[in-house]
Design a protein around this motif. Structure first.
Motif, PDB file in Angstrom:
ATOM      1  N   ALA A  53      10.935 -43.589 -29.601  1.00  0.00           N
ATOM      2  CA  ALA A  53       9.993 -42.466 -29.740  1.00  0.00           C
ATOM      3  C   ALA A  53      10.212 -41.443 -28.628  1.00  0.00           C
ATOM      4  O   ALA A  53      10.214 -40.232 -28.874  1.00  0.00           O
ATOM      5  CB  ALA A  53       8.561 -42.988 -29.718  1.00  0.00           C
ATOM      6  N   SER A  54      10.401 -41.917 -27.403  1.00  0.00           N
ATOM      7  CA  SER A  54      10.568 -40.993 -26.268  1.00  0.00           C
ATOM      8  C   SER A  54      11.837 -40.158 -26.406  1.00  0.00           C
ATOM      9  O   SER A  54      11.844 -38.963 -26.097  1.00  0.00           O
ATOM     10  CB  SER A  54      10.581 -41.773 -24.939  1.00  0.00           C
ATOM     11  N   VAL A  55      12.924 -40.775 -26.883  1.00  0.00           N
ATOM     12  CA  VAL A  55      14.180 -40.043 -27.077  1.00  0.00           C
ATOM     13  C   VAL A  55      13.999 -38.963 -28.141  1.00  0.00           C
ATOM     14  O   VAL A  55      14.383 -37.797 -27.952  1.00  0.00           O
ATOM     15  CB  VAL A  55      15.321 -41.002 -27.481  1.00  0.00           C
ATOM     16  N   ILE A  56      13.391 -39.345 -29.280  1.00  0.00           N
ATOM     17  CA  ILE A  56      13.186 -38.396 -30.385  1.00  0.00           C
ATOM     18  C   ILE A  56      12.295 -37.239 -29.949  1.00  0.00           C
ATOM     19  O   ILE A  56      12.612 -36.069 -30.203  1.00  0.00           O
ATOM     20  CB  ILE A  56      12.573 -39.122 -31.603  1.00  0.00           C
ATOM     21  N   ILE A  57      11.193 -37.546 -29.268  1.00  0.00           N
ATOM     22  CA  ILE A  57      10.245 -36.501 -28.847  1.00  0.00           C
ATOM     23  C   ILE A  57      10.911 -35.523 -27.880  1.00  0.00           C
ATOM     24  O   ILE A  57      10.856 -34.307 -28.069  1.00  0.00           O
ATOM     25  CB  ILE A  57       8.993 -37.135 -28.187  1.00  0.00           C
ATOM     26  N   GLY A  76      12.582 -50.009 -33.666  1.00  0.00           N
ATOM     27  CA  GLY A  76      13.195 -48.702 -33.883  1.00  0.00           C
ATOM     28  C   GLY A  76      12.485 -47.909 -34.965  1.00  0.00           C
ATOM     29  O   GLY A  76      12.247 -46.708 -34.828  1.00  0.00           O
ATOM     30  N   ILE A  77      12.127 -48.578 -36.064  1.00  0.00           N
ATOM     31  CA  ILE A  77      11.424 -47.906 -37.172  1.00  0.00           C
ATOM     32  C   ILE A  77      10.055 -47.403 -36.720  1.00  0.00           C
ATOM     33  O   ILE A  77       9.666 -46.262 -37.007  1.00  0.00           O
ATOM     34  CB  ILE A  77      11.284 -48.865 -38.384  1.00  0.00           C
ATOM     35  N   ILE A  78       9.331 -48.258 -35.973  1.00  0.00           N
ATOM     36  CA  ILE A  78       8.019 -47.834 -35.445  1.00  0.00           C
ATOM     37  C   ILE A  78       8.200 -46.640 -34.506  1.00  0.00           C
ATOM     38  O   ILE A  78       7.420 -45.685 -34.530  1.00  0.00           O
ATOM     39  CB  ILE A  78       7.323 -49.008 -34.705  1.00  0.00           C
ATOM     40  N   GLY A  79       9.256 -46.696 -33.687  1.00  0.00           N
ATOM     41  CA  GLY A  79       9.543 -45.597 -32.763  1.00  0.00           C
ATOM     42  C   GLY A  79       9.836 -44.295 -33.490  1.00  0.00           C
ATOM     43  O   GLY A  79       9.387 -43.218 -33.072  1.00  0.00           O
ATOM     44  N   ILE A  80      10.584 -44.393 -34.612  1.00  0.00           N
ATOM     45  CA  ILE A  80      10.897 -43.199 -35.410  1.00  0.00           C
ATOM     46  C   ILE A  80       9.618 -42.581 -35.969  1.00  0.00           C
ATOM     47  O   ILE A  80       9.430 -41.355 -35.936  1.00  0.00           O
ATOM     48  CB  ILE A  80      11.877 -43.551 -36.555  1.00  0.00           C
ATOM     49  N   ILE A  81       8.729 -43.419 -36.476  1.00  0.00           N
ATOM     50  CA  ILE A  81       7.460 -42.922 -37.050  1.00  0.00           C
ATOM     51  C   ILE A  81       6.611 -42.250 -35.974  1.00  0.00           C
ATOM     52  O   ILE A  81       6.144 -41.113 -36.143  1.00  0.00           O
ATOM     53  CB  ILE A  81       6.673 -44.083 -37.711  1.00  0.00           C
ATOM     54  N   ILE A  82       6.434 -42.953 -34.837  1.00  0.00           N
ATOM     55  CA  ILE A  82       5.631 -42.383 -33.738  1.00  0.00           C
ATOM     56  C   ILE A  82       6.270 -41.097 -33.210  1.00  0.00           C
ATOM     57  O   ILE A  82       5.598 -40.092 -32.994  1.00  0.00           O
ATOM     58  CB  ILE A  82       5.482 -43.407 -32.584  1.00  0.00           C
ATOM     59  N   GLY A  83       7.596 -41.145 -33.002  1.00  0.00           N
ATOM     60  CA  GLY A  83       8.312 -39.978 -32.474  1.00  0.00           C
ATOM     61  C   GLY A  83       8.215 -38.776 -33.392  1.00  0.00           C
ATOM     62  O   GLY A  83       8.027 -37.646 -32.927  1.00  0.00           O
ATOM     63  N   SER A  84       8.327 -39.016 -34.706  1.00  0.00           N
ATOM     64  CA  SER A  84       8.261 -37.917 -35.680  1.00  0.00           C
ATOM     65  C   SER A  84       6.884 -37.265 -35.692  1.00  0.00           C
ATOM     66  O   SER A  84       6.767 -36.034 -35.681  1.00  0.00           O
ATOM     67  CB  SER A  84       8.609 -38.434 -37.080  1.00  0.00           C
ATOM     68  N   ILE A  85       5.847 -38.083 -35.705  1.00  0.00           N
ATOM     69  CA  ILE A  85       4.469 -37.552 -35.717  1.00  0.00           C
ATOM     70  C   ILE A  85       4.174 -36.802 -34.418  1.00  0.00           C
ATOM     71  O   ILE A  85       3.640 -35.683 -34.429  1.00  0.00           O
ATOM     72  CB  ILE A  85       3.449 -38.691 -35.924  1.00  0.00           C
ATOM     73  N   ALA A  86       4.561 -37.414 -33.290  1.00  0.00           N
ATOM     74  CA  ALA A  86       4.280 -36.807 -31.976  1.00  0.00           C
ATOM     75  C   ALA A  86       5.048 -35.497 -31.805  1.00  0.00           C
ATOM     76  O   ALA A  86       4.511 -34.523 -31.267  1.00  0.00           O
ATOM     77  CB  ALA A  86       4.641 -37.781 -30.860  1.00  0.00           C
ATOM     78  N   ALA A 129       2.399 -26.471 -28.782  1.00  0.00           N
ATOM     79  CA  ALA A 129       3.202 -25.616 -27.894  1.00  0.00           C
ATOM     80  C   ALA A 129       3.661 -24.337 -28.575  1.00  0.00           C
ATOM     81  O   ALA A 129       4.301 -23.492 -27.948  1.00  0.00           O
ATOM     82  CB  ALA A 129       4.409 -26.397 -27.382  1.00  0.00           C
ATOM     83  N   GLY A 130       3.348 -24.197 -29.875  1.00  0.00           N
ATOM     84  CA  GLY A 130       3.769 -22.999 -30.603  1.00  0.00           C
ATOM     85  C   GLY A 130       5.244 -22.991 -30.941  1.00  0.00           C
ATOM     86  O   GLY A 130       5.847 -21.937 -31.103  1.00  0.00           O
ATOM     87  N   LEU A 131       5.843 -24.184 -31.053  1.00  0.00           N
ATOM     88  CA  LEU A 131       7.265 -24.297 -31.373  1.00  0.00           C
ATOM     89  C   LEU A 131       7.448 -24.922 -32.748  1.00  0.00           C
ATOM     90  O   LEU A 131       6.642 -25.755 -33.168  1.00  0.00           O
ATOM     91  CB  LEU A 131       7.991 -25.163 -30.330  1.00  0.00           C
ATOM     92  N   ASN A 132       8.515 -24.523 -33.422  1.00  0.00           N
ATOM     93  CA  ASN A 132       8.844 -25.113 -34.713  1.00  0.00           C
ATOM     94  C   ASN A 132       9.675 -26.365 -34.469  1.00  0.00           C
ATOM     95  O   ASN A 132      10.897 -26.378 -34.646  1.00  0.00           O
ATOM     96  CB  ASN A 132       9.603 -24.103 -35.577  1.00  0.00           C
ATOM     97  N   ALA A 133       9.007 -27.447 -34.016  1.00  0.00           N
ATOM     98  CA  ALA A 133       9.701 -28.674 -33.615  1.00  0.00           C
ATOM     99  C   ALA A 133       9.719 -29.685 -34.752  1.00  0.00           C
ATOM    100  O   ALA A 133       8.668 -30.034 -35.296  1.00  0.00           O
ATOM    101  CB  ALA A 133       9.022 -29.279 -32.386  1.00  0.00           C
ATOM    102  N   THR A 134      10.885 -30.145 -35.113  1.00  0.00           N
ATOM    103  CA  THR A 134      11.056 -31.197 -36.114  1.00  0.00           C
ATOM    104  C   THR A 134      11.983 -32.257 -35.531  1.00  0.00           C
ATOM    105  O   THR A 134      12.852 -31.942 -34.713  1.00  0.00           O
ATOM    106  CB  THR A 134      11.672 -30.641 -37.414  1.00  0.00           C
ATOM    107  N   PRO A 135      11.796 -33.530 -35.940  1.00  0.00           N
ATOM    108  CA  PRO A 135      12.667 -34.592 -35.413  1.00  0.00           C
ATOM    109  C   PRO A 135      14.132 -34.279 -35.681  1.00  0.00           C
ATOM    110  O   PRO A 135      14.515 -33.959 -36.800  1.00  0.00           O
ATOM    111  CB  PRO A 135      12.215 -35.835 -36.200  1.00  0.00           C
ATOM    112  N   THR A 136      14.941 -34.348 -34.638  1.00  0.00           N
ATOM    113  CA  THR A 136      16.373 -34.062 -34.775  1.00  0.00           C
ATOM    114  C   THR A 136      17.079 -35.262 -35.392  1.00  0.00           C
ATOM    115  O   THR A 136      17.003 -36.367 -34.840  1.00  0.00           O
ATOM    116  CB  THR A 136      16.981 -33.761 -33.390  1.00  0.00           C
TER     117      THR A 136
END
Length: 342
Positions: free
Chosen positions: A2-6, A299-309, A317-324
């Motif tokens: 999650a931290s890497v994705i965010i 990893g799957i839980i991390g992806i879900i948390i990272g994507s939502i966060a 923050a006013g940014l168009n942020a999507t999971p990379t």
């Protein structure tokens, strides 16, 4: 995970915002700044002659004469307005559209007609609307100019010092107002972004023939600056991804400790299985599969948390942020690999 994705996704979103902001300045533009000396100088006619000889490389060209001026209508005045002297090509360079009136024309430049084109903010502040401003007289440092055109609004909302807070006039009038005998700044646009380096070299060679000293001029292609910015962005993103990746290593140590505890607590089970004929490789396979399943689930839980966060923090923050996608794939793969290794 999650931290890497965010972190990577937010950094990429911010960098994309910076790139878009930079690109809005005009990636097809080349800025030319020079110091005209009494003994060595390039006149506006010489620059136009050079431009006419290289129309296969250049699309537009305009002299740029900036003036520090107060813009006034009656008792209302504005000091933040950007006032410039330009050619009839300037509107095309900026890719702006007129909502009222016409652009500056070649005849205005040659005859030094006191006409101007203004932005939506100037029209709104001094006249109430673009429609009311068209055809009116506006004073620039006390000189009366007729407003022959109003440019379509660029910013929303309109703001002082913004994109819409400008006035441009024929460069011949601006030179006279600035009491400057020579023009030191020009803006070119190129036909093809892939030929930016060649177009820049053409201008530099032309200027060197006159000045014989490359310290007396500076030629800057916006596209090359954007390429440099993108390279810096890639390095920053990779570096921050690596820093975030440390959390994956720490997580791997956690998985290792849990599995060690699991093996220790299950000594009786292992003994019974060996007594029933289980080989060492079979027991090893069991624990490896467990480690892989644990790491994959984490990893799957991390992806879900990272994507939502990422989406939530991006909106705040006013940014168009999507999971990379790359961050998701790499962090998940590393998560499973580290789990298996440990």
């Amino acid at each position: 995970v999650a931290s890497v994705i965010i972190l990577v996704s937010l950094v990429n979103a911010y960098m994309s915002y910076m790139t878009e902001s930079f690109a809005s300045l005009g990636t097809n533009q080349i800025s030319v700044n020079m110091v005209n000396l009494p003994s060595r100088s390039v006149a506006v006619d010489e620059m136009y002659a050079f431009y006419d000889e290289n129309t296969e490389s250049f699309d537009h060209m305009t002299p740029m004469v900036s003036i520090s001026a107060t813009v006034k209508n009656g008792t209302d005045s504005m000091t933040s307005t950007s006032v410039s002297g330009v050619s009839e090509d300037y509107l095309g360079i900026k890719d702006w559209t007129l909502v009222y009136g016409r652009n500056i024309q070649y005849a205005d430049i040659t005859a030094r007609h006191k006409v101007c084109v203004i932005g939506a903010y100037v029209a709104d502040e001094l006249y109430g609307s673009a429609e009311k401003a068209y055809g009116e007289t506006i004073k620039v440092n006390g000189y009366a100019f007729q407003i022959v055109g109003v440019v379509e609004q660029q910013d929303d909302p309109l703001e002082e010092g913004g994109t819409d807070d400008f006035l441009f006039m024929p460069y011949s009038c601006a030179i006279k107002m600035a009491r400057n005998a020579s023009i030191n700044n020009y803006t070119f646009t190129i036909m093809d972004l892939t030929t930016a380096s060649e177009a820049t070299a053409l201008i530099e060679n032309f200027l060197y023939e006159t000045f014989k000293d490359d310290d007396l001029y500076n030629v800057t292609a916006m596209s090359e600056m954007l390429d440099s910015l993108n390279s810096m962005i890639a390095m920053v993103s990779a570096g921050l991804g690596g820093i975030a990746g440390i959390s994956l290593l720490v997580a791997g140590v956690g998985v290792m400790n849990i599995m060690l505890v699991s093996v220790t607590e299950r000594t009786r089970e292992i003994g019974i299985r060996k007594a029933l004929g289980a080989r060492k490789s079979v027991i090893l396979q069991q624990f490896v599969i467990e480690a892989a399943v644990q790491s994959a689930m984490g990893g799957i839980i991390g992806i879900i948390i990272g994507s939502i966060a990422t989406t939530t923090v991006g909106k705040l923050a006013g940014l168009n942020a999507t999971p990379t996608p790359m961050a998701v794939i790499v962090s998940f793969s590393v998560s499973v690999a580290i789990g298996l290794f440990f």
